[in-house]
Design a protein around this motif. Structure first.
Motif, PDB file in Angstrom:
ATOM      1  N   ASP A 125       0.830  -1.204   0.000  1.00 11.91           N
ATOM      2  CA  ASP A 125       0.000   0.000   0.000  1.00 11.91           C
ATOM      3  C   ASP A 125       0.866   1.255   0.000  1.00 11.91           C
ATOM      4  N   ASN A 126       0.700   2.077  -1.026  1.00 12.19           N
ATOM      5  CA  ASN A 126       1.389   3.361  -1.069  1.00 12.19           C
ATOM      6  C   ASN A 126       0.674   4.246  -2.078  1.00 12.19           C
ATOM      7  N   GLN A 152      -7.061   0.970  -5.750  1.00 13.50           N
ATOM      8  CA  GLN A 152      -7.477  -0.031  -4.780  1.00 13.50           C
ATOM      9  C   GLN A 152      -8.983  -0.263  -4.786  1.00 13.50           C
ATOM     10  N   ARG A 166      -4.462  -9.414  -0.012  1.00 13.16           N
ATOM     11  CA  ARG A 166      -4.548  -7.968   0.231  1.00 13.16           C
ATOM     12  C   ARG A 166      -3.187  -7.355   0.000  1.00 13.16           C
ATOM     13  N   LEU A 167      -3.137  -6.037  -0.044  1.00  6.93           N
ATOM     14  CA  LEU A 167      -1.860  -5.347  -0.082  1.00  6.93           C
ATOM     15  C   LEU A 167      -1.149  -5.466   1.264  1.00  6.93           C
ATOM     16  N   PHE A 216      -0.254   2.492  -5.798  1.00  9.71           N
ATOM     17  CA  PHE A 216      -1.577   1.936  -5.510  1.00  9.71           C
ATOM     18  C   PHE A 216      -2.443   2.982  -4.803  1.00  9.71           C
ATOM     19  N   GLY A 223       0.462  -3.799   4.246  1.00 13.61           N
ATOM     20  CA  GLY A 223       0.219  -2.475   4.797  1.00 13.61           C
ATOM     21  C   GLY A 223       1.466  -1.604   4.726  1.00 13.61           C
ATOM     22  N   ALA A 224       1.249  -0.309   4.525  1.00 11.90           N
ATOM     23  CA  ALA A 224       2.379   0.616   4.472  1.00 11.90           C
ATOM     24  C   ALA A 224       3.188   0.565   5.760  1.00 11.90           C
TER      25      ALA A 224
END
Length: 229
Positions: A166-167, A176, A193-194, A171, A196-197
């Motif tokens: 996630d960024n 998303q 899922r992505l 994305f 997480g950042a």
């Protein structure tokens, strides 16, 4: 260091392109671990810019090479010299300039950590991304070579090769929210899922901590279970 082995207390962390890619999450996580964060947003395309950024930062204990550019989706036949120069100018050219500026002080102190926020695009062939993948591959090769060179001087240089993290650069929310992208996640990413950042940034913080002292010139895929091949 404090009693917490993952503490970055007292360390000065320079994070480049801090307003893009993994920058916001990195700044938040490194600060939470006690680092004195220098969130730099200076353009680095100019040949003298990296040296200016390091000089302005002063003492740099931790350097996070966070560099990003929108990935062109061009076939190898259609890609141009201008595209190649722009992508390499943004992702590759700043690396040796930043390292030439920061390594002397780290070597003199026999201490320092450098982490590249790279891409798994270099680890798996993907259509219409030859320029971007080549630049990301050059980043990883550079880190591997420099990592083994400076390890005897007490400096640790490593890289994260990520995808499906996630960024806001690769994305963003509109991507998303796209049902086609959500289906792609289910199809291609075992995690479903992505990453997480914050999860990704925590790993970068770990690589800058004392328990990660054994890693030298390594490339760590962070891809939500997506396997480079």
């Amino acid at each position: 260091m404090t009693g917490n082995p993952l503490s970055l207390s007292g360390r000065r962390a320079l994070i480049t392109q801090a307003d893009a890619f993994m920058g916001p999450a990195l700044c938040e996580v490194f600060a939470a671990h006690g680092a004195d964060v220098i969130a730099d947003t200076s353009p680095l395309a100019d040949a003298d810019a990296p040296a200016r950024v390091v000089a302005a930062a002063g003492v740099v204990d931790l350097l996070v090479l966070n560099l990003a550019i929108p990935a062109p989706r061009t076939s190898a036949v259609a890609s141009s010299d201008a595209e190649w120069a722009a992508v390499f100018g943004a992702l590759v050219d700043p690396l040796p300039r930043l390292l030439r500026a920061v390594l002397p002080q780290m070597i003199a102190r026999r201490a320092g950590r450098v982490v590249l926020m790279g891409s798994a695009a270099a680890l798996r062939g993907m259509k219409n991304s030859s320029t971007y993948s080549a630049a990301r591959g050059a980043q990883l090769a550079y880190v591997q070579a420099v990592g083994v060179e400076v390890a005897p001087h007490g400096v640790r240089v490593n890289a994260i090769a990520q995808n499906f993290v996630d960024n806001p650069t690769y994305f963003p929310p509109e991507v998303q929210a796209d049902p086609r992208f959500q289906e792609r996640l289910k199809r291609e990413v075992p995690l479903g899922r992505l990453v997480g950042a914050r999860e990704d940034a925590e790993f970068a913080a770990y690589l800058c901590s004392e328990p990660a002292d054994c890693f030298v010139g390594q490339v760590f895929p962070v891809c939500g279970g997506w396997v480079p091949r």
